[in-house]
Design a protein around this motif. Structure first.
Motif, PDB file in Angstrom:
ATOM      1  N   HIS B 107       1.190  59.665 -35.953  1.00 20.53           N
ATOM      2  CA  HIS B 107      -0.165  60.250 -35.245  1.00 20.53           C
ATOM      3  C   HIS B 107      -0.983  58.519 -34.683  1.00 20.53           C
ATOM      4  O   HIS B 107      -0.619  57.418 -35.325  1.00 20.53           O
ATOM      5  CB  HIS B 107      -1.158  60.395 -35.346  1.00 20.53           C
ATOM      6  CG  HIS B 107      -1.218  62.038 -36.262  1.00 20.53           C
ATOM      7  ND1 HIS B 107      -0.346  61.901 -37.361  1.00 20.53           N
ATOM      8  CD2 HIS B 107      -1.467  62.986 -35.046  1.00 20.53           C
ATOM      9  CE1 HIS B 107      -0.403  64.090 -37.026  1.00 20.53           C
ATOM     10  NE2 HIS B 107      -0.682  63.799 -35.853  1.00 20.53           N
ATOM     11  N   PRO B 108      -1.059  58.313 -33.259  1.00 18.52           N
ATOM     12  CA  PRO B 108      -0.782  56.820 -32.446  1.00 18.52           C
ATOM     13  C   PRO B 108      -1.798  56.134 -33.315  1.00 18.52           C
ATOM     14  O   PRO B 108      -2.781  55.840 -33.633  1.00 18.52           O
ATOM     15  CB  PRO B 108      -1.486  57.346 -31.508  1.00 18.52           C
ATOM     16  CG  PRO B 108      -1.146  58.510 -30.560  1.00 18.52           C
ATOM     17  CD  PRO B 108      -1.001  59.402 -32.427  1.00 18.52           C
ATOM     18  N   GLU B 109      -1.182  54.813 -33.765  1.00 21.88           N
ATOM     19  CA  GLU B 109      -2.036  53.781 -34.340  1.00 21.88           C
ATOM     20  C   GLU B 109      -2.498  52.688 -32.795  1.00 21.88           C
ATOM     21  O   GLU B 109      -1.073  52.315 -32.374  1.00 21.88           O
ATOM     22  CB  GLU B 109      -1.149  53.093 -35.022  1.00 21.88           C
ATOM     23  CG  GLU B 109      -1.672  52.128 -35.780  1.00 21.88           C
ATOM     24  CD  GLU B 109      -1.093  51.177 -37.194  1.00 21.88           C
ATOM     25  OE1 GLU B 109       0.415  51.310 -37.630  1.00 21.88           O
ATOM     26  OE2 GLU B 109      -1.778  50.570 -38.273  1.00 21.88           O
ATOM     27  N   ALA B 119      -6.471  55.484 -31.334  1.00 20.73           N
ATOM     28  CA  ALA B 119      -5.264  55.570 -32.737  1.00 20.73           C
ATOM     29  C   ALA B 119      -6.209  57.187 -32.577  1.00 20.73           C
ATOM     30  O   ALA B 119      -7.448  57.740 -31.558  1.00 20.73           O
ATOM     31  CB  ALA B 119      -6.286  55.500 -33.738  1.00 20.73           C
ATOM     32  N   ALA B 120      -5.288  58.156 -32.603  1.00 18.69           N
ATOM     33  CA  ALA B 120      -5.859  59.767 -32.073  1.00 18.69           C
ATOM     34  C   ALA B 120      -4.938  60.499 -33.425  1.00 18.69           C
ATOM     35  O   ALA B 120      -3.536  60.221 -34.140  1.00 18.69           O
ATOM     36  CB  ALA B 120      -5.373  60.278 -31.082  1.00 18.69           C
ATOM     37  N   GLY B 121      -5.746  61.562 -34.297  1.00 23.34           N
ATOM     38  CA  GLY B 121      -4.963  62.152 -34.806  1.00 23.34           C
ATOM     39  C   GLY B 121      -5.515  63.202 -35.767  1.00 23.34           C
ATOM     40  O   GLY B 121      -6.011  64.306 -35.708  1.00 23.34           O
ATOM     41  N   ALA B 122      -7.468  63.064 -35.844  1.00 21.29           N
ATOM     42  CA  ALA B 122      -8.289  63.477 -36.005  1.00 21.29           C
ATOM     43  C   ALA B 122      -8.411  64.221 -34.498  1.00 21.29           C
ATOM     44  O   ALA B 122      -8.971  63.036 -34.118  1.00 21.29           O
ATOM     45  CB  ALA B 122      -9.379  62.879 -36.811  1.00 21.29           C
ATOM     46  N   GLN B 125     -11.842  62.607 -30.712  1.00 19.88           N
ATOM     47  CA  GLN B 125     -12.368  61.242 -30.817  1.00 19.88           C
ATOM     48  C   GLN B 125     -12.547  60.712 -29.241  1.00 19.88           C
ATOM     49  O   GLN B 125     -12.499  59.974 -29.019  1.00 19.88           O
ATOM     50  CB  GLN B 125     -12.071  61.319 -31.729  1.00 19.88           C
ATOM     51  CG  GLN B 125     -12.644  61.227 -32.787  1.00 19.88           C
ATOM     52  CD  GLN B 125     -12.345  60.661 -33.990  1.00 19.88           C
ATOM     53  OE1 GLN B 125     -11.721  58.260 -34.025  1.00 19.88           O
ATOM     54  NE2 GLN B 125     -12.894  60.810 -35.519  1.00 19.88           N
ATOM     55  N   SER B 128     -14.424  61.079 -26.090  1.00 18.94           N
ATOM     56  CA  SER B 128     -15.477  60.253 -26.187  1.00 18.94           C
ATOM     57  C   SER B 128     -15.373  58.405 -26.225  1.00 18.94           C
ATOM     58  O   SER B 128     -15.823  57.348 -25.223  1.00 18.94           O
ATOM     59  CB  SER B 128     -15.859  59.953 -27.929  1.00 18.94           C
ATOM     60  OG  SER B 128     -16.989  61.386 -28.390  1.00 18.94           O
ATOM     61  N   PHE B 129     -13.570  58.111 -26.776  1.00 22.20           N
ATOM     62  CA  PHE B 129     -13.645  57.111 -26.385  1.00 22.20           C
ATOM     63  C   PHE B 129     -13.261  56.674 -24.887  1.00 22.20           C
ATOM     64  O   PHE B 129     -13.280  55.495 -24.077  1.00 22.20           O
ATOM     65  CB  PHE B 129     -11.809  56.396 -27.377  1.00 22.20           C
ATOM     66  CG  PHE B 129     -11.493  55.395 -27.832  1.00 22.20           C
ATOM     67  CD1 PHE B 129     -11.735  54.616 -28.912  1.00 22.20           C
ATOM     68  CD2 PHE B 129     -10.324  54.905 -26.764  1.00 22.20           C
ATOM     69  CE1 PHE B 129     -10.881  52.739 -28.486  1.00 22.20           C
ATOM     70  CE2 PHE B 129     -10.082  53.719 -26.946  1.00 22.20           C
ATOM     71  CZ  PHE B 129     -10.278  53.095 -27.815  1.00 22.20           C
ATOM     72  N   GLN B 159     -17.108  67.166 -30.512  1.00 20.46           N
ATOM     73  CA  GLN B 159     -17.628  65.510 -30.697  1.00 20.46           C
ATOM     74  C   GLN B 159     -17.126  65.521 -28.941  1.00 20.46           C
ATOM     75  O   GLN B 159     -17.145  64.958 -27.975  1.00 20.46           O
ATOM     76  CB  GLN B 159     -17.198  64.797 -31.140  1.00 20.46           C
ATOM     77  CG  GLN B 159     -17.200  63.572 -30.691  1.00 20.46           C
ATOM     78  CD  GLN B 159     -16.378  62.460 -31.685  1.00 20.46           C
ATOM     79  OE1 GLN B 159     -15.953  62.881 -33.028  1.00 20.46           O
ATOM     80  NE2 GLN B 159     -16.330  61.372 -30.630  1.00 20.46           N
TER      81      GLN B 159
END
Lengths: 320, 281
Positions: B107-109, B119-122, B125, B128-129, B159
């Protein structure tokens, strides 16, 4: 350093003034809030710099990620709310969007620990230090009093990287002075001693000083360390305390399961094992009550620190 | 934006097939990853990276670049494929996806892969970012825009709606969101797991400018982005109807390919189909 009577002051007021001061000096400092900005005094920043202040409502996960986005674009966001929301409620957002992403977000939270008082256990988080210190890349600050809260905010704005800082709702004794300075990662010896070291954070630093004074009357010499950075730990200072005083008592307004006691004990066990006692909240939730009543009921007093020292003294001398 | 010509559409279609081949190969190579949702978002990502976004592969952190945020982080194979084809890193590196010591994490770092912005995976988010990014651009009077691609499964996440409220509160017309409406999430059809419809009405009720398009029609994708750019005072969400696994017949609309790679035989079939498509262009 003599113990009390100290001036009782609000950490939130110092924080609010520090934010405005930072805002004046650095146009990149911005503030996000979650319907608690009057309480945190972060509203003062909003009044001074309305274009750099974002009221995001009761939506803390969004607040943290918005702060992360602002940081990714070069801003220095302070995310401000109560500790229970700024740590536990938003844990995975902080983990992924702030720490894993390694962004310059400053999470500054009041209402830490039991001394939130009458609001009760839902609001009294005694677990935030442990939650936050477990996250890679996270710096964790617990200032002892109002002036140190202001210095922590200033230092946080000057350091690149994610920071969690927790402080109190209640007024706390002012035990530090401006001459003390503030360096992230450095603990500070407030009083020297040779028989035992009392390591405290937050409002328990004043209680360590009171305990040291009481011990002095019994001819027990207690060193007192203000551990205002919980992570990274000031290992050289802790190691020296273990070697030179042979006994350590930690004191925190936080669960002993994974707070500063656990952190210090682990460091000592690895580097220079000596007996350690922990004064803190046991593995329980709090309840409604006034701040001082709660501190007494849950054993967070100078007397309990003195008792812990007595217990350690009975176990003999481990100095090397 | 330049005029939408037949040549442009043809070039985007060819590029999208190239990206789909990468997606199938990358996930097959490591026998894991999420091909289905990468292929459904592929045409949106292609339109953005090969026509819309102002980015510089030689200078991935150029301060005035447009920001692309992938909220549905599991679809990162399409992001990595687009970044590689756009020149952010060598195409050969795609085969390190999900392997030890790779810059292409499962998943992206952020900060590791050139061109990756979040970063995403959960889930839930990214919007919002993106709101934070869009606020920063506005504060600095910058013209760069933020584009965020969300999954439809992410519409379950609270969220996402916190972010939707914040974006409309601040009237972020420099923010454009895409919902990859492929109708499938990990355990089944979105409407069985947690019904989303009427999705358009939800976003309208949150004061967003809402567009419904076919997420595999480049003319519609580009027209919707143009309209988002023209829209003042409100963020735009483009609900793009898509097909999970789009581009390989046996993968299309199959729940299985949300999080499963192709077998050796299936890879051959998939590549044969995609190459056939390429040859007919």
């Amino acid at each position: 350093m003599t113990a009390g009577p100290w001036k009782m002051e609000s950490q939130r007021s110092y924080f609010g003034r520090a934010l405005v001061d930072l805002g004046r000096r650095n146009p990149n400092v911005v503030v996000v809030g979650a319907d608690t900005t009057e309480s945190l005094k972060s509203i003062d920043f909003g009044k001074a710099f309305p274009d750099r202040f974002f009221q995001l409502g009761i939506a803390e996960p969004n607040m943290i990620s918005v702060a992360a986005g602002l940081a990714a674009a070069g801003k220095i966001p302070f995310a401000t709310t109560y500790s229970v929301f700024g740590s536990a409620h938003t844990y995975n957002v902080i983990r992924q969007n702030v720490a894993y992403t390694n962004l310059n977000v400053k999470i500054f939270c009041s209402h830490a620990g039991l001394t939130v008082g009458p609001d009760g256990a839902t609001h009294q988080i005694n677990e935030d230090i442990g939650l936050m210190r477990g996250i890679p890349r996270m710096t964790v600050l617990v200032p002892a009093d109002g002036p140190e809260t202001a210095r922590a905010a200033e230092a946080a704005a000057g350091m690149k990287g994610p920071i969690y800082c927790r402080f109190s709702r209640t007024n706390v004794p002012t035990v530090t002075s401006d001459q003390d300075g503030f360096a992230i990662g450095k603990a500070r010896t407030l009083r020297d001693g040779s028989d035992v070291t009392l390591i405290g954070c937050g409002l328990m630093v004043a209680r360590c000083l009171e305990a040291a004074q009481a011990l002095e009357r019994e001819r027990v010499s207690a060193r007192v360390i203000n551990l205002s950075t919980v992570k990274p730990l000031d290992l050289p200072m802790i190691d020296r305390a273990a070697r030179e005083t042979g006994r350590i008592v930690t004191a925190e307004e936080h669960t002993v399961v994974h707070g500063i006691g656990a952190a210090v004990a682990a460091a000592i066990a690895v580097n220079h094992p000596v007996p350690v006692a922990m004064v803190g909240v046991q593995d329980v939730f709090g309840e409604s009550g006034e701040a001082e009543e709660l501190l007494r009921k849950y054993g967070l007093t100078a007397e309990k620190i003195v008792d812990a020292v007595h217990d350690l003294l009975k176990r003999g001398d481990r100095r090397k | 934006m330049v005029e939408v010509t037949e040549e442009l559409i043809a070039a985007l279609k060819r590029k999208a097939v190239t990206l789909r081949k990468h997606i199938v190969r990358m996930t097959h190579n490591v026998q894991s990853g999420h091909p289905g949702g990468s292929m459904s978002a592929c045409d949106i990502v292609t339109a953005l990276y090969f026509h819309v976004l102002r980015v510089d592969p030689k200078n991935p952190t150029w301060p005035d670049r447009d920001r692309f945020v992938l909220s549905k982080g599991h679809a990162c194979p399409v992001w990595y494929a687009a970044l590689a084809e756009r020149g952010f890193f060598p195409v050969e590196e795609l085969m390190t996806f999900r392997k030890l010591n790779s810059r292409l994490q499962g998943h992206p770092e952020f900060g590791t892969t050139p061109g990756v912005e979040n970063a995403a995976g959960a889930e839930g988010q990214g919007l919002s970012f993106s709101v934070g990014l869009a606020l920063a651009a506005r504060m600095d009077h910058k013209a760069w825009r933020t584009y965020c691609v969300l999954g439809d499964g992410e519409q379950d996440v609270g969220q996402t709606w916190e972010a939707a409220m914040a974006a409309s509160k601040y009237g972020l017309d420099n923010l454009t969101a895409f919902i990859d409406r492929n109708g499938i999430q990990q355990e089944g059809r979105t409407e069985d797991i947690m019904p989303l419809e009427p999705l358009r009405n939800k976003w309208e009720a949150f004061n967003w400018h809402v567009l419904n398009i076919d997420g595999h029609d480049f003319r519609q994708i580009l027209a919707a982005i143009e309209e988002a750019h023209r829209t003042r005072g409100r963020p735009t969400v483009i609900i793009a109807r898509t097909v999970k696994g789009k581009g390989v017949s046996f993968m299309e609309n199959k729940i299985k390919y949300h999080g499963a790679a192709t077998s050796d035989d299936e890879l051959k079939l998939a590549l044969a189909e995609l190459e056939g498509m390429e040859a007919s262009m």
